[in-house]
Design a protein around this motif. Sequence first.
Motif, PDB file in Angstrom:
ATOM      1  N   THR A  91       2.303  51.839 -12.836  1.00 23.30           N
ATOM      2  CA  THR A  91       1.661  53.158 -12.892  1.00 23.30           C
ATOM      3  C   THR A  91       1.506  53.660 -14.322  1.00 23.30           C
ATOM      4  O   THR A  91       0.993  54.757 -14.531  1.00 23.30           O
ATOM      5  CB  THR A  91       2.492  54.188 -12.093  1.00 23.30           C
ATOM      6  N   GLU A  93       0.409  54.029 -18.416  1.00 25.59           N
ATOM      7  CA  GLU A  93      -0.812  53.946 -19.224  1.00 25.59           C
ATOM      8  C   GLU A  93      -0.846  52.659 -20.041  1.00 25.59           C
ATOM      9  O   GLU A  93      -1.914  52.188 -20.407  1.00 25.59           O
ATOM     10  CB  GLU A  93      -0.895  55.138 -20.177  1.00 25.59           C
ATOM     11  N   THR A 168      -3.792  47.978 -21.862  1.00 25.94           N
ATOM     12  CA  THR A 168      -4.109  49.343 -21.470  1.00 25.94           C
ATOM     13  C   THR A 168      -4.294  49.415 -19.958  1.00 25.94           C
ATOM     14  O   THR A 168      -4.438  48.394 -19.273  1.00 25.94           O
ATOM     15  CB  THR A 168      -5.402  49.822 -22.152  1.00 25.94           C
ATOM     16  N   ARG A 169      -4.325  50.627 -19.444  1.00 27.85           N
ATOM     17  CA  ARG A 169      -4.519  50.819 -18.017  1.00 27.85           C
ATOM     18  C   ARG A 169      -5.867  50.265 -17.558  1.00 27.85           C
ATOM     19  O   ARG A 169      -5.982  49.641 -16.500  1.00 27.85           O
ATOM     20  CB  ARG A 169      -4.446  52.312 -17.711  1.00 27.85           C
ATOM     21  N   ASP A 173      -6.344  47.419 -14.711  1.00 27.24           N
ATOM     22  CA  ASP A 173      -7.128  47.722 -13.507  1.00 27.24           C
ATOM     23  C   ASP A 173      -8.255  46.718 -13.321  1.00 27.24           C
ATOM     24  O   ASP A 173      -8.591  46.341 -12.185  1.00 27.24           O
ATOM     25  CB  ASP A 173      -7.694  49.137 -13.588  1.00 27.24           C
TER      26      ASP A 173
END
Length: 313
Positions: A91, A93, A168-169, A173
């Motif tokens: 979860t 960043e 990075t997020r 993703d």
Amino acid sequence: MKKLSLVVPCYNEEESIPLFYRTVSKVIDSMNTPTPTVEPEYIFVDDGSSDHTLKEMKELHQNHPETVHFRSFSRNFGKESALAAGLQATTGEMVAVMDVDLQDPPELLPQMVALLENDDYDCVGTIQKERRGQSKLRAFLSSSFYRVINKLSDVRIEPNARDYRLMTRQFVDTVISLPEFNRFSKGIFSWVGFKTTYLTYESQPRAAGTTHWSLRQLFAYSIEGIIDFSNAPLRLATWVGSISFFLSIIGLLFVIIRALTVGGAVAGWPSLVAIMLFIGGIQLFCLGILGQYINKIYLETKHRPKYIIREEK
């Protein structure tokens, strides 16, 4: 203050887990002194271990329920599945992937975070220099794998790159959005692109335990990577078949011309049998390559999950 998620795949690593947590916690504490900058989130993934790995994870979670979490598989699904499960549970960043044996030095984390935040990178990877204690054969096969796959694939994989990286997020993703069942993370990390840099570090010995990767497993993993990110083996099968066909036509013409000009049959049954076996071997070799790709398609079309969670906290 940003959240830093640490994904840690584990397979029979009961001795390494406490050492890993203590070592990384000290690095995180130093990063938060004097001003708090990162909030840690540990995601341990138990890849169907047969020792007390899960017990160690549970104890850490009980002592640190807010920061330490774990996911335990119903059986051993492999490191690629463990990486996918860990990334999907994060979860933060910023997300780091690390090996629990501490061969990935946590001391690099502050520098990696600084590069991600200050230099606008999306991913900071790591490259390990020649590993101490590694046999010459294993080192040769490793370097040969990177040379081969970089020549065959359109995606360049940095030689000797480790799974140890900070992302990075958005990068994470994108990686977890890829639906394929057959996963080769080093290739996926390169395929998604984004702005990436690499840090080089000296090889580190294992903190505890022994490696679970045999030479046979590493070779099979290399073949998986080549098949997943290149269709060159299929092109090779096509060329081998074409050359074999062309040579057979030349041989047939030679036999016909000899029979018309000289007369008589060409003697040599042993050589004929050897040629037949050679052609048959080529055919089986090409069918084997084709079968590997068909097997990949077969596994993808089943739509089975990459892993099954038995327990998580």
